[in-house]
Structures are given as structure tokens and as C-alpha cells.
Design an enzyme around this catalytic site. Structure first.
Site, PDB file in Angstrom:
ATOM      1  N   SER A   1     -57.075  26.340  -4.509  1.00 31.40           N
ATOM      2  CA  SER A   1     -57.906  27.128  -3.598  1.00 31.40           C
ATOM      3  C   SER A   1     -59.360  26.903  -3.963  1.00 31.40           C
ATOM      4  O   SER A   1     -59.685  26.640  -5.123  1.00 31.40           O
ATOM      5  CB  SER A   1     -57.576  28.621  -3.715  1.00 31.40           C
ATOM      6  OG  SER A   1     -58.522  29.413  -3.010  1.00 31.40           O
TER       7      SER A   1
ATOM      8  N   TYR B   1     -55.611  35.917  -8.673  1.00 32.34           N
ATOM      9  CA  TYR B   1     -55.525  34.806  -7.721  1.00 32.34           C
ATOM     10  C   TYR B   1     -56.492  33.687  -8.099  1.00 32.34           C
ATOM     11  O   TYR B   1     -56.102  32.523  -8.229  1.00 32.34           O
ATOM     12  CB  TYR B   1     -55.823  35.308  -6.308  1.00 32.34           C
ATOM     13  CG  TYR B   1     -55.725  34.221  -5.260  1.00 32.34           C
ATOM     14  CD1 TYR B   1     -54.474  33.811  -4.795  1.00 32.34           C
ATOM     15  CD2 TYR B   1     -56.864  33.609  -4.747  1.00 32.34           C
ATOM     16  CE1 TYR B   1     -54.376  32.812  -3.839  1.00 32.34           C
ATOM     17  CE2 TYR B   1     -56.766  32.616  -3.797  1.00 32.34           C
ATOM     18  CZ  TYR B   1     -55.523  32.211  -3.337  1.00 32.34           C
ATOM     19  OH  TYR B   1     -55.429  31.217  -2.391  1.00 32.34           O
TER      20      TYR B   1
END
Length: 255
Positions: free
Chosen positions: A148, A162
Site C-alpha cells: 500500500s 495497517y
């Protein structure tokens, strides 16, 4: 040169393939002639997506919870029972947890790391025998990890596990790439920016227009954007590329 991006006839696994970015990648693979297995925790959604994609090619649903070792081992055994080799493994299954720093819970941290980092590592480990059987000097096997942009640039949102897990995925990709290159297995990562997905739905509903305006391309990602990068990393076009993390974010991580 005209066949550089050909993946026809290859066997691929896409985890988290029932929706979002996983579904986008699976769709690109199916439409370009690969035999694709998708897995996800929710069987109904996984089965429905596979049924829909089977109208365009070959897509098989094998629902498992890859956030557990039992799920990882069960899924790997089922793939091994069905296939003699595996050309492409896409580790895309992921989770996020947002909560203020002072209240951020251990259960949220553990859930995110189990799904985003631990699960992919052990799935690669369990599927190595099939990847090795597919791998040749001229035509390497491929592992494609979904990282990401939040693993590159810290997010504004309080999604600590995350961002940390995705930064870990980028390093794991590099580490495995160095170890597996000698076995003709290439390991690369994609770092997506904002795409329409369940994980991003609430953020896009609240800040969608602001996100588009701040993006150098002036929009969020579309299915063809992520599928194109995945097909590059799965095909002859990337046979000399390993250990890379390719942003697919409209330039948002670079500004």
C-alpha cells in the site's frame, strides 16, 4: 515483443479475490486467459464472484480464512490436490483497523498483522513446492504481494497496524526476492493508492472528492490500472524484475 504480456494458460491464485482490488486483478487474469483460483473468508461472496468471472474464462472459488494457520494450510493442500504447479501467487487478502492511538487494541493489531503479513508469508512457504515446479530459467514463477502507499508514506488516518504491516510487506517482498531469485521465483509488490473497495468505502464516502483533487492524476484508481500492473508482473514483460514495489497511486506517494 507482441506476446510480452501474455499470461494465457497460466495457473494463478488471488487471495482476497472476491471483491475490491483482488477482484480487479482476478478479472484481468481471467479475461487474459489464466486459470484463476480465488479465495476469501466469506464463502457466499467468493462463490458469487467466481461464478460471475467464470462467464469470461476459468475462475474457481476456494473459500478459506487465511488469517489463521489452519486456513493457510487447508487452502495450500487443496491447491496442491488440484494442480501440479502454480505459476502466479497474488497475496492480496488484507484488513485494516482504525482507532485512536490511546485506545488502539491488541486484538486489532493482531488481526491486521495475521491477515496482512503473517498469512502471506506462510502461504508462500506452503505453496513453494508448486511454485518451484512451475519455475524455469526462461519463465520464472511469480509472487505478487499487495502492499500500500500507506506502507511508503504514513497515512493521516489512525490505522497504525495497517501502515506498519504494509511497510513490512514491502521489506518481506525484498527479502524473499533475494532468497528465491536463484530458484527462478520472482517476488514483487504493488503499492495501491485509493481504489473503490469495501475497505476504502467509508473514507471515499467522506473524503472522496478531496482525495481526487489532491491526487496528481485527479482521480482514484480504476480496475484496469491495478490489473495492468499485475499482468505486467505476471508476464514475460517483468522477467528481469524482482524485489520491486510498484506504486499504483496516480502519483500520490511521490508528492
Amino acid at each position: 515483443m507482441k506476446n510480452l504480456f501474455d499470461i494465457k494458460g497460466k495457473v494463478a491464485v488471488v487471495t482476497g479475490g472476491s471483491r475490491g482490488i483482488g477482484e480487479m486483478i482476478a478479472t484481468g487474469f481471467v479475461e487474459n486467459g489464466a486459470k484463476v483460483y480465488i479465495t476469501a473468508r466469506k464463502a457466499d461472496a467468493c462463490n458469487a464472484t467466481a461464478e460471475r468471472l467464470s462467464e469470461k474464462g476459468t475462475c474457481i472459488s476456494l473459500p478459506y480464512d487465511l488469517g489463521t494457520m489452519e486456513g493457510v494450510e487447508g487452502f495450500a493442500k487443496e491447491i496442491a490436490a488440484r494442480e501440479e504447479k502454480l505459476d502466479i501467487l497474488v497475496n492480496n487478502a488484507g484488513a485494516a483497523w482504525g482507532e485512536p492511538l490511546d485506545q488502539y487494541p491488541e486484538k486489532g493489531w493482531d488481526k491486521v498483522f495475521d491477515i496482512n503479513l503473517k498469512g502471506p508469508f506462510f502461504l508462500i512457504q506452503k505453496l513453494l513446492p508448486l511454485l518451484r515446479k512451475a519455475a524455469t530459467y526462461e519463465n520464472p514463477a511469480r509472487v505478487i504481494n499487495t502492499a500500500s502507499v500507506n506502507g511508503i508514506v504514513p497515512p493521516v488516518l489512525e490505522t497504525y497496524a495497517y501502515s506498519s504491516s504494509k511497510a513490512g510487506m514491502i521489506m518481506l517482498t525484498r527479502h524473499l526476492a533475494g532468497r528465491l531469485a536463484r530458484e527462478n521465483i520472482l517476488v514483487n509488490a504493488i503499492a495501491p493508492g485509493p481504489f473503490p473497495s469495501n475497505m476504502m468505502a467509508a473514507t471515499l464516502a467522506e473524503m472522496g472528492e478531496e482525495i481526487k483533487k489532491s491526487n496528481p492524476r485527479g482521480r482514484i484508481g480504476e480496475p484496469e490500472d491495478i490489473a495492468g500492473v499485475a499482468i505486467f508482473l505476471a508476464s514475460r514483460a517483468s522477467a528481469y524484475t524482482t524485489g520491486a514495489c510498484i506504486p499504483c497511486d496516480g502519483g500520490s506517494a511521490e508528492v
